[in-house]
Design a protein around this motif. Structure first.
Motif, PDB file in Angstrom:
ATOM      1  N   ARG A  21       0.869  -1.169   0.000  1.00 45.57           N
ATOM      2  CA  ARG A  21       0.000   0.000   0.000  1.00 45.57           C
ATOM      3  C   ARG A  21       0.903   1.215   0.000  1.00 45.57           C
ATOM      4  O   ARG A  21       1.806   1.332   0.803  1.00 45.57           O
ATOM      5  N   TYR A  23       1.170   5.703  -1.101  1.00 48.08           N
ATOM      6  CA  TYR A  23       0.388   6.938  -1.060  1.00 48.08           C
ATOM      7  C   TYR A  23       0.884   7.908  -2.117  1.00 48.08           C
ATOM      8  O   TYR A  23       2.090   8.084  -2.281  1.00 48.08           O
ATOM      9  N   ARG A  24      -0.050   8.518  -2.803  1.00 49.98           N
ATOM     10  CA  ARG A  24       0.291   9.532  -3.791  1.00 49.98           C
ATOM     11  C   ARG A  24       0.645  10.839  -3.082  1.00 49.98           C
ATOM     12  O   ARG A  24       0.394  10.991  -1.878  1.00 49.98           O
ATOM     13  N   ASP A  26      -0.830  13.554  -3.147  1.00 51.54           N
ATOM     14  CA  ASP A  26      -2.004  14.195  -2.545  1.00 51.54           C
ATOM     15  C   ASP A  26      -2.537  13.438  -1.329  1.00 51.54           C
ATOM     16  O   ASP A  26      -3.545  13.814  -0.741  1.00 51.54           O
ATOM     17  N   GLY A  27      -1.887  12.318  -0.963  1.00 49.03           N
ATOM     18  CA  GLY A  27      -2.271  11.559   0.223  1.00 49.03           C
ATOM     19  C   GLY A  27      -3.206  10.402  -0.024  1.00 49.03           C
ATOM     20  O   GLY A  27      -3.488   9.633   0.893  1.00 49.03           O
ATOM     21  N   THR A  28      -3.706  10.248  -1.249  1.00 47.82           N
ATOM     22  CA  THR A  28      -4.610   9.125  -1.523  1.00 47.82           C
ATOM     23  C   THR A  28      -3.817   7.830  -1.593  1.00 47.82           C
ATOM     24  O   THR A  28      -2.719   7.772  -2.145  1.00 47.82           O
ATOM     25  N   ALA A  29      -4.405   6.796  -1.015  1.00 46.65           N
ATOM     26  CA  ALA A  29      -3.750   5.487  -0.978  1.00 46.65           C
ATOM     27  C   ALA A  29      -3.960   4.748  -2.293  1.00 46.65           C
ATOM     28  O   ALA A  29      -4.974   4.934  -2.969  1.00 46.65           O
ATOM     29  N   PHE A  30      -2.996   3.910  -2.638  1.00 46.24           N
ATOM     30  CA  PHE A  30      -3.137   3.019  -3.788  1.00 46.24           C
ATOM     31  C   PHE A  30      -2.274   1.792  -3.546  1.00 46.24           C
ATOM     32  O   PHE A  30      -1.383   1.791  -2.704  1.00 46.24           O
ATOM     33  N   ASP A  54       0.509   0.251 -10.705  1.00 38.59           N
ATOM     34  CA  ASP A  54      -0.638   0.510  -9.850  1.00 38.59           C
ATOM     35  C   ASP A  54      -1.629  -0.644 -10.042  1.00 38.59           C
ATOM     36  O   ASP A  54      -2.159  -0.848 -11.131  1.00 38.59           O
ATOM     37  N   THR A  56      -4.289  -1.133  -7.888  1.00 39.64           N
ATOM     38  CA  THR A  56      -5.387  -0.802  -6.983  1.00 39.64           C
ATOM     39  C   THR A  56      -6.695  -1.451  -7.423  1.00 39.64           C
ATOM     40  O   THR A  56      -7.402  -2.056  -6.606  1.00 39.64           O
ATOM     41  N   GLU A  60      -8.758  -4.138  -5.174  1.00 31.47           N
ATOM     42  CA  GLU A  60     -10.105  -3.839  -4.706  1.00 31.47           C
ATOM     43  C   GLU A  60     -11.079  -4.925  -5.137  1.00 31.47           C
ATOM     44  O   GLU A  60     -11.962  -5.318  -4.367  1.00 31.47           O
TER      45      GLU A  60
END
Length: 177
Positions: A21, A23-24, A26-30, A54, A56, A60
């Motif tokens: 896991r 984080y970009r 901007d703080g978004t997880a991927f 990526d 993600t 998911e």
């Protein structure tokens, strides 16, 4: 754990692929799949090459499938999935408790092993006509447990279609009434 695997691979000069896991900015997880491999010259590591992807969307989907499986495994109603020809491909633990049959005993068999003989042939013809037409079939019927004991169920059978709309499987949900 994945970071430890990466460190260990660097220490042992071995290639490795891990998913972690991340984080970009901007703080978004991927979810990131990272592969590293040593580049050697005369057996000596002179550099490392790395790739990342990526993943993600796939992770998911895997998490959704895992959640679905846990839900179906823990629901109180019997769930049976067959292929288009009626061969059982999956039963949940509630099916095993309700019928007395083990999963191993019914996989690749036909659900007619539960038939009590109380429903006429026309009943099953109507069932197949309905589900092959893409409709959900619902009825109350009498089934027979592995022990021979009869029991009543409310059953709903729905077709499962693939991405192009062809019916490939059926799912049956039974409530012991």
């Amino acid at each position: 754990e994945p970071v430890d695997k990466l460190r260990q691979a660097v220490d042992t000069e071995e290639p490795v692929t891990v998913e972690l896991r991340n984080y970009r900015k901007d703080g978004t997880a991927f979810w990131n799949q990272v592969t590293i491999a040593p580049v050697r010259n005369d057996g000596e590591v002179v550099n490392w090459v790395g790739f990342q992807e990526d993943v993600t969307e796939r992770k998911e989907r895997e998490q959704d499938l895992q959640l679905f499986r846990r839900a179906v495994e823990n629901v109180g109603n019997a769930v049976v999935i067959t292929d288009r020809h009626g061969e059982i491909k999956y039963v949940n633990p509630a099916f095993e408790r309700q019928t007395g049959y083990s999963r191993e005993a019914v996989i690749e068999n036909n659900p007619n092993i539960l038939a009590s003989g109380r429903q006429p042939e026309a009943f099953y013809e109507a069932l197949w006509e309905t589900i092959l037409d893409g409709e959900t079939w619902e009825a109350e019927l009498v089934n027979q447990r592995e022990s021979g004991e009869l029991y009543y169920v409310e059953q709903a059978i729905s077709p499962i279609e693939n991405s192009v709309g062809d019916i490939t499987h059926f799912v049956a949900i039974e409530t012991d009434v």
